[in-house]
Design a protein around this motif. Sequence first.
Motif, mmCIF file in Angstrom:
data_model
loop_
_atom_site.group_PDB
_atom_site.id
_atom_site.type_symbol
_atom_site.label_atom_id
_atom_site.label_comp_id
_atom_site.label_asym_id
_atom_site.label_seq_id
_atom_site.Cartn_x
_atom_site.Cartn_y
_atom_site.Cartn_z
ATOM 1 N N GLN A 1 -8.031 6.619 7.079
ATOM 2 C CA GLN A 1 -7.913 5.375 7.841
ATOM 3 C C GLN A 1 -8.729 4.252 7.200
ATOM 4 O OE1 GLN A 1 -9.811 5.264 11.774
ATOM 5 N NE2 GLN A 1 -11.185 6.936 11.166
ATOM 6 N N HIS A 2 -9.722 4.614 6.379
ATOM 7 C CA HIS A 2 -10.572 3.611 5.737
ATOM 8 C C HIS A 2 -10.110 3.278 4.308
ATOM 9 C CE1 HIS A 2 -13.263 4.195 9.089
ATOM 10 N NE2 HIS A 2 -13.368 5.478 8.815
ATOM 11 N N ALA A 3 -9.091 3.968 3.827
ATOM 12 C CA ALA A 3 -8.618 3.779 2.458
ATOM 13 C C ALA A 3 -7.468 2.774 2.420
ATOM 14 C CB ALA A 3 -8.175 5.116 1.873
ATOM 15 N N PRO A 4 -7.209 2.167 1.264
ATOM 16 C CA PRO A 4 -6.110 1.205 1.143
ATOM 17 C C PRO A 4 -4.753 1.900 1.023
ATOM 18 C CG PRO A 4 -7.233 1.417 -0.955
ATOM 19 C CD PRO A 4 -8.006 2.255 0.015
ATOM 20 N N VAL A 5 -4.391 2.643 2.058
ATOM 21 C CA VAL A 5 -3.112 3.338 2.117
ATOM 22 C C VAL A 5 -2.537 3.168 3.514
ATOM 23 C CG1 VAL A 5 -3.822 5.065 0.415
ATOM 24 C CG2 VAL A 5 -4.127 5.555 2.849
ATOM 25 N N HIS A 6 -1.239 3.402 3.613
ATOM 26 C CA HIS A 6 -0.595 3.452 4.931
ATOM 27 C C HIS A 6 -0.482 4.924 5.292
ATOM 28 C CE1 HIS A 6 2.108 1.798 8.127
ATOM 29 N NE2 HIS A 6 2.462 3.079 8.148
ATOM 30 N N CYS A 7 -1.349 5.373 6.160
ATOM 31 C CA CYS A 7 -1.427 6.785 6.513
ATOM 32 C C CYS A 7 -0.564 7.064 7.737
ATOM 33 C CB CYS A 7 -2.875 7.185 6.768
ATOM 34 S SG CYS A 7 -3.104 8.935 7.139
ATOM 35 N N VAL A 8 0.279 8.102 7.630
ATOM 36 C CA VAL A 8 1.173 8.480 8.725
ATOM 37 C C VAL A 8 0.915 9.951 9.068
ATOM 38 C CG1 VAL A 8 3.553 8.624 9.529
ATOM 39 C CG2 VAL A 8 2.912 6.896 7.819
ATOM 40 N N LEU A 9 0.557 10.207 10.302
ATOM 41 C CA LEU A 9 0.310 11.561 10.784
ATOM 42 C C LEU A 9 1.520 12.017 11.592
ATOM 43 C CD1 LEU A 9 -1.781 13.900 11.041
ATOM 44 C CD2 LEU A 9 -2.605 12.770 13.115
ATOM 45 N N VAL A 10 2.142 13.109 11.149
ATOM 46 C CA VAL A 10 3.399 13.565 11.748
ATOM 47 C C VAL A 10 3.213 14.968 12.324
ATOM 48 C CG1 VAL A 10 5.855 13.995 11.347
ATOM 49 C CG2 VAL A 10 4.653 12.258 9.984
ATOM 50 N N GLU B 1 9.353 5.388 -1.991
ATOM 51 C CA GLU B 1 9.040 5.979 -3.297
ATOM 52 C C GLU B 1 7.541 5.949 -3.544
ATOM 53 O OE1 GLU B 1 11.196 4.636 -6.658
ATOM 54 O OE2 GLU B 1 13.157 4.933 -5.734
ATOM 55 N N ASN B 2 7.090 6.922 -4.331
ATOM 56 C CA ASN B 2 5.678 7.035 -4.732
ATOM 57 C C ASN B 2 4.747 7.359 -3.563
ATOM 58 O OD1 ASN B 2 6.412 6.300 -7.438
ATOM 59 N ND2 ASN B 2 6.471 4.167 -6.766
ATOM 60 N N SER B 3 5.300 7.928 -2.502
ATOM 61 C CA SER B 3 4.460 8.357 -1.394
ATOM 62 C C SER B 3 3.723 9.647 -1.755
ATOM 63 C CB SER B 3 5.317 8.606 -0.142
ATOM 64 O OG SER B 3 5.878 7.413 0.338
ATOM 65 N N ALA B 4 2.719 9.963 -0.951
ATOM 66 C CA ALA B 4 1.997 11.226 -1.076
ATOM 67 C C ALA B 4 2.246 12.045 0.178
ATOM 68 C CB ALA B 4 0.508 10.970 -1.262
ATOM 69 N N PHE B 5 2.347 13.369 -0.002
ATOM 70 C CA PHE B 5 2.622 14.261 1.116
ATOM 71 C C PHE B 5 1.584 15.375 1.153
ATOM 72 C CE2 PHE B 5 6.586 12.374 -0.211
ATOM 73 C CZ PHE B 5 7.166 11.958 0.986
ATOM 74 N N ILE B 6 0.973 15.537 2.302
ATOM 75 C CA ILE B 6 0.008 16.611 2.520
ATOM 76 C C ILE B 6 0.587 17.488 3.621
ATOM 77 C CG2 ILE B 6 -2.388 17.184 3.037
ATOM 78 C CD1 ILE B 6 -3.015 14.164 2.498
ATOM 79 N N GLN C 1 0.831 -1.199 0.000
ATOM 80 C CA GLN C 1 0.000 0.000 0.000
ATOM 81 C C GLN C 1 0.869 1.255 0.000
ATOM 82 O OE1 GLN C 1 -2.527 -0.343 3.434
ATOM 83 N NE2 GLN C 1 -4.031 -1.612 2.403
ATOM 84 N N PRO C 2 0.489 2.259 -0.779
ATOM 85 C CA PRO C 2 1.267 3.499 -0.793
ATOM 86 C C PRO C 2 1.172 4.232 0.542
ATOM 87 C CG PRO C 2 -0.793 3.775 -1.993
ATOM 88 C CD PRO C 2 -0.684 2.312 -1.661
ATOM 89 N N HIS C 3 2.212 4.960 0.863
ATOM 90 C CA HIS C 3 2.242 5.755 2.089
ATOM 91 C C HIS C 3 1.693 7.152 1.817
ATOM 92 C CE1 HIS C 3 4.729 2.541 3.618
ATOM 93 N NE2 HIS C 3 4.899 3.162 4.777
ATOM 94 N N VAL C 4 0.889 7.631 2.735
ATOM 95 C CA VAL C 4 0.421 9.012 2.703
ATOM 96 C C VAL C 4 0.865 9.673 3.996
ATOM 97 C CG1 VAL C 4 -1.552 10.571 2.572
ATOM 98 C CG2 VAL C 4 -1.586 8.422 1.290
#
Length: 284
Positions: free
Chosen positions: A137-146, A177-182, A117-120
Motif C-alpha cells: 500500500q506504500h509502494a508506487p503500485v496499484h495493488c489489488v487483493l482478490v 500488461e506487465n502486471s505482477a501476480f502473487i 503505476q504497474p498492477h500487483v
Amino acid sequence: MSTLITKATTFFSANSPVVRVELTRVRGSSPREAGTEMFVAAADLWGTIGGGQLEQIAVNRARTMLANGTLGENLDLPLGPEIGQCCGGRVEMKLSRMGRKDREDALDRLRAEEEQQPHVFIMGAGHVGRAIANLLQHAPVHCVLVDMREEELAKCSADVEKRLRAIPEVDVYNAPENSAFIVLTHDHGLDFLLTSAALELGHATYVGMIGSATKRAKLRSWCRTHCNGLSIDNLTCPIGAAGSRDKRPEIIAAFVAAEVLTALTAENLALSGKEEAVPLEAAQ
C-alpha cells in the motif's frame, strides 16, 4: 479520487505559496533521477529528491525564496564533501515559485504517474496476502487483493483495492500488461489454476506462487497434462524464500514485496547504469 491525489490536493490547497524543485540534470551517482520533483512550502513538503544534504539545501533555498519573494533560481551541486554527501555525482536543479496553473499541472502529472503505476494482484487474502498488501500500500503500485471469501477480505485494513470474486481467474485474464501476480490462495488446485493463467498471459512481469519445491514440481506436471505443456520457467516458487527460513507472514511478505518490486523496477535499474559519467575532479 485516490488517497495519493487527495493528499496532494490537500497540500496544494493548504499551502500558498509553494516552490517547485526539479532535478533537471543528473551526472554520475545521485539519490534520484532527472525529472524528479518536490514541492516546498514554508512549513510543509510534498515529495522528495532523495533526502540528505542535497534535499536540505534545496529546501532551505526554496524557503529563502518564499521569504524574500524570489521567483526562480538554478542550483548546480557536486555530491561530494562540499555538501557532506559522498554519492560522487553532480546534480542540477531548478527552483520556481508556483502559480495556480503550475499547481494544476503538478496534480495532472501526479494523476498521470498514478495511472501508469504497474498492477500487483495478490490472489488470496489470507495471513500472508494481507501482510503483503500492508507493505505494498506504500509502494508506487496499484495493488489489488482478490479473494472468494468476503470474511478474509474484510480483515484487510490496507489502503488497496479489494475484489470479492467467485471466479478470480477473470481478474488474471483481464489484468493490464506487465502486471505482477502473487498467488497464495486457500486451495492448491486454485493456486495451480491462477498461476497457469498468469503464465499463459505471456506478458506478466512477475508470477509467484506460495509453496515449496515439491509444489512447483507438481505444478510442472499439472501444466504438462492440463495446459498443453505450458512452461513454468518464469515462475517464482517458493516466493520470498531467498532471504530467510522464517515463515512468519510478515517476514515472508517483506521478501515477497522485495521480489515483486525488484521485478517491476528492473528496467529502471538498467537505465540507471547509463547515466552520464562525471570526471572525478568535478565530483570532489
